[in-house]
Design an enzyme around this catalytic site. Structure first.
Site, PDB file in Angstrom:
ATOM      1  N   HIS A 121       0.697  -1.226  -0.007  1.00  0.00           N
ATOM      2  CA  HIS A 121       0.123   0.042  -0.028  1.00  0.00           C
ATOM      3  C   HIS A 121       0.975   1.284   0.023  1.00  0.00           C
ATOM      4  O   HIS A 121       0.441   2.208   0.323  1.00  0.00           O
ATOM      5  CB  HIS A 121      -0.870   0.029   1.131  1.00  0.00           C
ATOM      6  CG  HIS A 121      -1.982  -1.237   0.832  1.00  0.00           C
ATOM      7  ND1 HIS A 121      -2.607  -1.510   2.281  1.00  0.00           N
ATOM      8  CD2 HIS A 121      -2.404  -1.914   0.209  1.00  0.00           C
ATOM      9  CE1 HIS A 121      -3.503  -2.646   1.856  1.00  0.00           C
ATOM     10  NE2 HIS A 121      -3.269  -2.726   0.520  1.00  0.00           N
ATOM     11  N   CYS A 129       4.458  12.808  -7.883  1.00  0.00           N
ATOM     12  CA  CYS A 129       3.518  13.513  -8.315  1.00  0.00           C
ATOM     13  C   CYS A 129       2.149  13.291  -8.280  1.00  0.00           C
ATOM     14  O   CYS A 129       1.816  12.179  -8.703  1.00  0.00           O
ATOM     15  CB  CYS A 129       3.825  13.877  -9.659  1.00  0.00           C
ATOM     16  SG  CYS A 129       2.913  15.029 -10.917  1.00  0.00           S
TER      17      CYS A 129
HETATM   18  P1  OAD Z   1      -7.198  -3.118  10.566  1.00  0.00           P
HETATM   19  O1  OAD Z   1      -7.086  -1.729  11.524  1.00  0.00           O
HETATM   20  O2  OAD Z   1      -8.340  -3.392   9.815  1.00  0.00           O
HETATM   21  O3  OAD Z   1      -6.939  -4.391  11.515  1.00  0.00           O
HETATM   22  C1  OAD Z   1      -5.749  -4.470  12.583  1.00  0.00           C
HETATM   23  C2  OAD Z   1      -5.970  -5.716  13.181  1.00  0.00           C
HETATM   24  O4  OAD Z   1      -4.626  -5.751  13.924  1.00  0.00           O
HETATM   25  C3  OAD Z   1      -7.052  -6.048  13.665  1.00  0.00           C
HETATM   26  O5  OAD Z   1      -7.586  -7.410  13.386  1.00  0.00           O
HETATM   27  C4  OAD Z   1      -6.680  -6.012  15.205  1.00  0.00           C
HETATM   28  O6  OAD Z   1      -7.350  -7.104  16.121  1.00  0.00           O
HETATM   29  C5  OAD Z   1      -5.301  -6.478  15.201  1.00  0.00           C
HETATM   30  N1  OAD Z   1      -4.382  -6.138  16.186  1.00  0.00           N
HETATM   31  C6  OAD Z   1      -4.814  -4.918  17.168  1.00  0.00           C
HETATM   32  N2  OAD Z   1      -3.727  -4.705  18.187  1.00  0.00           N
HETATM   33  C7  OAD Z   1      -2.621  -5.964  17.855  1.00  0.00           C
HETATM   34  C8  OAD Z   1      -1.403  -6.525  18.269  1.00  0.00           C
HETATM   35  N3  OAD Z   1      -0.938  -5.731  19.191  1.00  0.00           N
HETATM   36  N4  OAD Z   1      -0.751  -7.413  17.803  1.00  0.00           N
HETATM   37  C9  OAD Z   1      -1.501  -8.069  16.720  1.00  0.00           C
HETATM   38  N5  OAD Z   1      -2.709  -7.552  15.997  1.00  0.00           N
HETATM   39  C10 OAD Z   1      -3.329  -6.707  16.443  1.00  0.00           C
HETATM   40  O7  OAD Z   1      -5.673  -3.001   9.990  1.00  0.00           O
HETATM   41  P2  OAD Z   1      -5.178  -3.625   8.559  1.00  0.00           P
HETATM   42  O8  OAD Z   1      -5.946  -5.108   8.534  1.00  0.00           O
HETATM   43  O9  OAD Z   1      -3.882  -3.648   8.236  1.00  0.00           O
HETATM   44  O10 OAD Z   1      -5.156   0.097   3.518  1.00  0.00           O
HETATM   45  O11 OAD Z   1      -6.127  -2.769   7.509  1.00  0.00           O
HETATM   46  C11 OAD Z   1      -5.750  -3.230   6.149  1.00  0.00           C
HETATM   47  C12 OAD Z   1      -5.933  -2.048   5.164  1.00  0.00           C
HETATM   48  O12 OAD Z   1      -7.012  -1.313   5.276  1.00  0.00           O
HETATM   49  C13 OAD Z   1      -4.865  -1.104   5.358  1.00  0.00           C
HETATM   50  O13 OAD Z   1      -3.521  -1.229   5.045  1.00  0.00           O
HETATM   51  C14 OAD Z   1      -5.172   0.368   4.698  1.00  0.00           C
HETATM   52  C15 OAD Z   1      -6.756   0.064   5.385  1.00  0.00           C
HETATM   53  O14 OAD Z   1      -7.519   0.809   4.442  1.00  0.00           O
HETATM   54  C16 OAD Z   1      -4.929   1.445   2.711  1.00  0.00           C
HETATM   55  O15 OAD Z   1      -5.092   2.297   3.057  1.00  0.00           O
HETATM   56  C17 OAD Z   1      -4.952   1.024   1.312  1.00  0.00           C
END
Ligand code: OAD
Length: 258
Positions: A121, A129
């Site tokens: 991402h 740009c």
């Molecule tokens: P999320 O905020 O959707 O999910 C975070 C995950 O981390 C959840 O399942 C939590 O349970 C878990 N979590 C929280 N604390 C934790 C810890 N200490 N150790 C391990 N896990 C923990 O974030 P992502 O799944 O990364 O994309 O979101 C995916 C994408 O959605 C991001 O990259 C972004 C967003 O839209 C773009 O911006 C293109």
């Protein structure tokens, strides 16, 4: 955490020739970088992504979007890698055929010593740009600070610079996603750490891995959309679980060498 699950997960990684890792915002949570969807404290709990992380939002209000990313950049700069980041860098040392794929745009994996990280991402530390005038995005790392809230201009044309981040509705960097697909299809074990599994195509990678016969290991204190598909679920924060898992792996690898 269940010690038997730790042992089985460590054994699967020890036995694997190729290891893939997919991380999400949860791996940086213990570094103080907000996740996206954690209730109340997630970034999206305070903001509506449609207002900030889309090309339309940037076109409509470049100052607001630019300032939000400047605020996120400051949060990342203040953050330090946590034990999970260091454990993953150690894993790359212990298992040379390991591919680290992240959905995160921070540089905490690199600051913990991980190499060749695939950023699906983008990278919050870089700009490009907003008109993509160079054909393919050329990260514009150091830009002059502006005295207003507006983004600085691209040095090559008169368009605004913008964060080198994949916004909603935008394509992922083709080379990055292709490498991620290849690594997922060819791994024998995949670690999925700190992701809700709500965003594709990243969330399809673990399914591709398991369909290709890999052992799937999830590290997350809360169930995600992927939990039903994994072989082992380490239900704990990554900063706690990962050092324990790597310790168990080292013991098993020591046994291999013995
Ligand atoms: P999320 O905020 O959707 O999910 C975070 C995950 O981390 C959840 O399942 C939590 O349970 C878990 N979590 C929280 N604390 C934790 C810890 N200490 N150790 C391990 N896990 C923990 O974030 P992502 O799944 O990364 O994309 O979101 C995916 C994408 O959605 C991001 O990259 C972004 C967003 O839209 C773009 O911006 C293109």
């Amino acid at each position: 955490m269940n010690p038997t699950i730790i042992q089985h997960a460590a054994q699967a990684i020890a036995d694997a020739r190729n290891v893939a890792i997919l991380t999400g915002a949860g791996v940086s949570k213990e570094s103080g970088v907000p996740t996206f969807r954690d209730a109340m404290e997630g970034l999206w709990a305070q903001y509506d992504p449609a207002q900030l992380a889309t090309p339309q939002a940037f076109a409509q209000n470049p100052a607001l979007v630019w300032q939000w990313y400047q605020w996120r950049r400051d949060r990342v700069a203040e953050a330090q890698p946590n034990p999970a980041h260091f454990a993953l860098a150690q894993l790359q040392q212990l298992k040379p055929h390991t591919t680290l794929i992240t959905q995160n745009v921070d540089d905490l994996h690199e600051r913990a010593g991980s190499t060749d990280v695939i950023h699906l991402h983008g990278n919050i530390a870089a700009n490009k740009c907003s008109r993509d005038c160079q054909g393919d995005p050329t990260p514009i790392t150091d830009l002059p600070a502006t005295d207003d809230d507006l983004p600085p201009p691209c040095p090559h044309c008169d368009a605004y610079a913008r964060p080198d981040i994949v916004w909603f509705g935008e394509m992922l960097p083709p080379a990055a996603i292709q490498r991620a697909y290849d690594a997922s299809e060819n791994c024998d074990a995949m670690l999925v750490i700190g992701t809700s599994g709500l965003v594709t195509p990243a969330a399809t990678l673990p399914l591709l891995a398991t369909q290709s016969g890999a052992t799937l290991i999830e590290v997350n204190p809360t169930a995600s959309t992927l939990t039903a598909h994994v072989d082992y679920w380490l239900q704990a924060p990554a900063g706690e679980a990962m050092p324990i898992l790597i310790q168990a792996l080292q013991t098993k690898l020591g046994q291999h060498d013995a």
